[in-house]
Structures are given as C-alpha cells and as structure tokens.
Design a protein around this motif. Sequence first.
Motif, PDB file in Angstrom:
ATOM      1  N   GLU A  86       0.837  -1.213   0.000  1.00 50.26           N
ATOM      2  CA  GLU A  86       0.000   0.000   0.000  1.00 50.26           C
ATOM      3  C   GLU A  86       0.868   1.258   0.000  1.00 50.26           C
ATOM      4  O   GLU A  86       0.551   2.241  -0.681  1.00 50.26           O
ATOM      5  N   ALA A 153      -9.386   6.441  -3.857  1.00 50.35           N
ATOM      6  CA  ALA A 153      -8.674   5.638  -2.858  1.00 50.35           C
ATOM      7  C   ALA A 153      -8.355   4.243  -3.368  1.00 50.35           C
ATOM      8  O   ALA A 153      -7.385   3.611  -2.916  1.00 50.35           O
ATOM      9  N   LYS A 154      -9.146   3.754  -4.325  1.00 51.39           N
ATOM     10  CA  LYS A 154      -8.905   2.431  -4.876  1.00 51.39           C
ATOM     11  C   LYS A 154      -7.556   2.366  -5.599  1.00 51.39           C
ATOM     12  O   LYS A 154      -6.983   1.279  -5.769  1.00 51.39           O
ATOM     13  N   SER A 157      -5.274   1.862  -2.247  1.00 57.25           N
ATOM     14  CA  SER A 157      -5.718   1.071  -1.103  1.00 57.25           C
ATOM     15  C   SER A 157      -6.038  -0.361  -1.512  1.00 57.25           C
ATOM     16  O   SER A 157      -6.699  -0.592  -2.535  1.00 57.25           O
ATOM     17  N   THR A 159      -7.809  -2.347   0.377  1.00 61.23           N
ATOM     18  CA  THR A 159      -9.090  -2.721   0.985  1.00 61.23           C
ATOM     19  C   THR A 159     -10.264  -1.889   0.482  1.00 61.23           C
ATOM     20  O   THR A 159     -11.417  -2.238   0.747  1.00 61.23           O
ATOM     21  N   ALA A 160      -9.996  -0.790  -0.221  1.00 59.51           N
ATOM     22  CA  ALA A 160     -11.079   0.093  -0.680  1.00 59.51           C
ATOM     23  C   ALA A 160     -11.936  -0.608  -1.731  1.00 59.51           C
ATOM     24  O   ALA A 160     -11.426  -1.350  -2.573  1.00 59.51           O
ATOM     25  N   GLU A 161     -13.235  -0.358  -1.663  1.00 59.05           N
ATOM     26  CA  GLU A 161     -14.161  -0.890  -2.660  1.00 59.05           C
ATOM     27  C   GLU A 161     -14.206   0.057  -3.848  1.00 59.05           C
ATOM     28  O   GLU A 161     -14.176   1.275  -3.696  1.00 59.05           O
ATOM     29  N   GLY A 162     -14.267  -0.484  -5.037  1.00 60.25           N
ATOM     30  CA  GLY A 162     -14.348   0.344  -6.225  1.00 60.25           C
ATOM     31  C   GLY A 162     -13.879  -0.408  -7.441  1.00 60.25           C
ATOM     32  O   GLY A 162     -13.706  -1.633  -7.427  1.00 60.25           O
TER      33      GLY A 162
END
Length: 380
Positions: A86, A153-154, A157, A159-162
């Motif tokens: 990350e 943020a995807k 990240s 863990t980010a959803e997208g």
Amino acid sequence: MFDYIEFPTLPIVKVHLIINCVLTFITVTVVGLRIVARFMSGAGLWWDDYLILFALPQGIGMLIIQGMWAPMGIGYDVTETLPNLETILKMLVAYELIYSTAISTVKLSVMIFYLRVFVNRGLRLAVKAALTFVALWSTANILQVFLICRPFAKTYSLTAEGVCGDQVASFIAIGAFNIISDVIILTLPLPTVWALKMSTPSKLGITGVFLIGLIVSVVAILRIVTLTQLELTNLTGTMIWADFWSTTEPNLAILCVSLPMLGSLWSRCFTTRRGASKLAYNSSENNTNGSAFSKIKNPSQPDNQIPLEGLYAANQEVHYQSAVATATTPDLERDTRSAYPVDGDKDSGSEVALTDLPEQGRQDANGGIRVQTKWTISHN
C-alpha cells in the motif's frame, strides 16, 4: 515517514539507482551551465529556461522515489512484500504524476525555444498547434492519474471498494504518445533548416543538434517494452526495469535539450572568437522578441543574413546601419565622401561610430548647416 518492512536491496536495483544518480548529477550540472551560458551571453533567461528549471526538481523527485522504493522489496515477489504494497502504491501515484508533468514540461520548453528562435511564419504556426495539442494531452494524462480508479482511494488502497481501469494500458498509451510527440517536435524545424542557404555539412550539424533528443525516444521505447511485462498483481516483482527507465527518461530529456545550449560557453572557454556562420533566411514577420534568428536588412545582398554560431552563441550580432544627410547638396556630398571616406563594412562589434563633416564643409553659399552622420550599431 513511511512504515515499511525493509528488504535487502537487490544488486540490479542498486546498479539502476547508481546509474540514475550519476545521470541526474550530470543533468543538474548541465542545466547549471546552461543558465551560466545564458547570462554570459547577455541574453538572460527566457521561458524555455524557466520551464527546464521547473522540470529539473521533478526529475530529481523521481530519483528520490526510486531510492525510497529500493529497500521496500523491489524485485521481490509480492507475496513477500505485501505489507509494503500500500505504501508503494501511494508513492506510485506521486510517481505517475511527476512523470507526466516532467515530460510535458520538457516538451513545452523545446517548443517555446522554437518560438523564440525561429521567425518563419509557417513553422511558428505548426509549433503553436503542436504546443496546444501537447498541453491538452498532458492535462488528460494528469487527470487520468486521479480518474482511472473510482473512488480515487482504490488507486492505492488494498481494501477500498471500487473499480479501476486498465492502468498498465494507460501507462503504455502515455508512453506511445511521448514517442510520437517527441519525433514530431524534434523534426518540426528540419524543413526550415534545410531551406537555409548554407553548406550541407552545416545543415547536417544543426540537424544533429535538433535530433539529439531522439535518444530519449529510444529510452521511451525501452520503457514501453518493460511496461508490457508489468503485472499489477505482482507489482514489486515485475517493476524493476519499468522503475529504472521511468526515472531515466525525464532526466535524460532535460539533459538532451540542455546540452546544445552550451555552445557559446564552449566557444568562450575553449576556442577563439570565430566569425559567425551566415545563414540566408527569408521571413515576412517584422519582429521576433529575443530571437537568435532575428532578421537583418542588408540592401547590398539579395537575402537576409542570419549570424549563427550555436544555438546560444556568445557573439550573435545584429547590425543596423543608417547614413543620414541633412540639407546636403549633391556636389558637397560627393566631395566630402571622397575627402572623408567611411568604411561601411567594418565595425568594432561593440561601439557606436559617429562621423561628422569638418567645420568648413558645414555651410554652403546660403549659410545652411549640413551634417552627414553614420551610425553603426552592434548588439552582442
């Protein structure tokens, strides 16, 4: 500053980092000499110089990121470097942004240099069109860094959803555009150069000066090849060469566009003052601010003569001569010219010469005042 698990730096990564450190050091030195040459020539800085000064810290910034990545596991499989991934992705966002702005800044500097140097109307229009296109495309490249993933943020990240677009494809597309635009920009002035009335070896020399930047295109091609091998699912394991060439390209570009500007400095330091080469050039424009290709009206020659000794020659000179006679009769003018000849082909290169008629030649039968004046103005 960043939390990461340190890995032993691989030998190939160390070699890449050393090479780019040396390249960046040379680039900084050459840019410094470029600025010195500009001030020594008396011309001062122009927008092309300011843009290079703006691009230089960006190239250094890419080297810094490469150095920071080295102990984070570059070259190791992603399964080993997962705790650092990350952080690496966050730095990759900055890396992409700096790369896009640095390359674009160098291209804009080259084209603004053309606008300052050349007075040919057709070439200037072509350069302005290319400049507009590069500016728009560069803006799109910068925006894609922020828009390729939704939400943003995807991009970094885990863990980010997208959802994200094809980032590798976008890298390749940007690289391909850089190659095409480099070739177009570097070849724009060649038709004008080859239309000049000068020897073929001189034309070849100037052509080589403009085409030196094609070395960067070779590096850009190598970068694209390495990008095709990049896998985001195993980023650290496949980014060794992409990381290296991506840092090399902008720093090498800054170096290549600055090297030709050292001609006048070289002449001052290592050679004696030589007469400037004369290039015949026609243009319909009347003014060119700061142009080394400024037009010179010389009624005794069929074409305008342009003095050129390198792109930033220290002895670039612009001459304007004017003979003024006030209330002088033809006989008196003929007599005084034979008695007091003026050599119009010579000048000191740095002074203004004023020649007046003698006192006895200033009055005619009607008591009028007659003065013949010759000015020779030389600008270095």
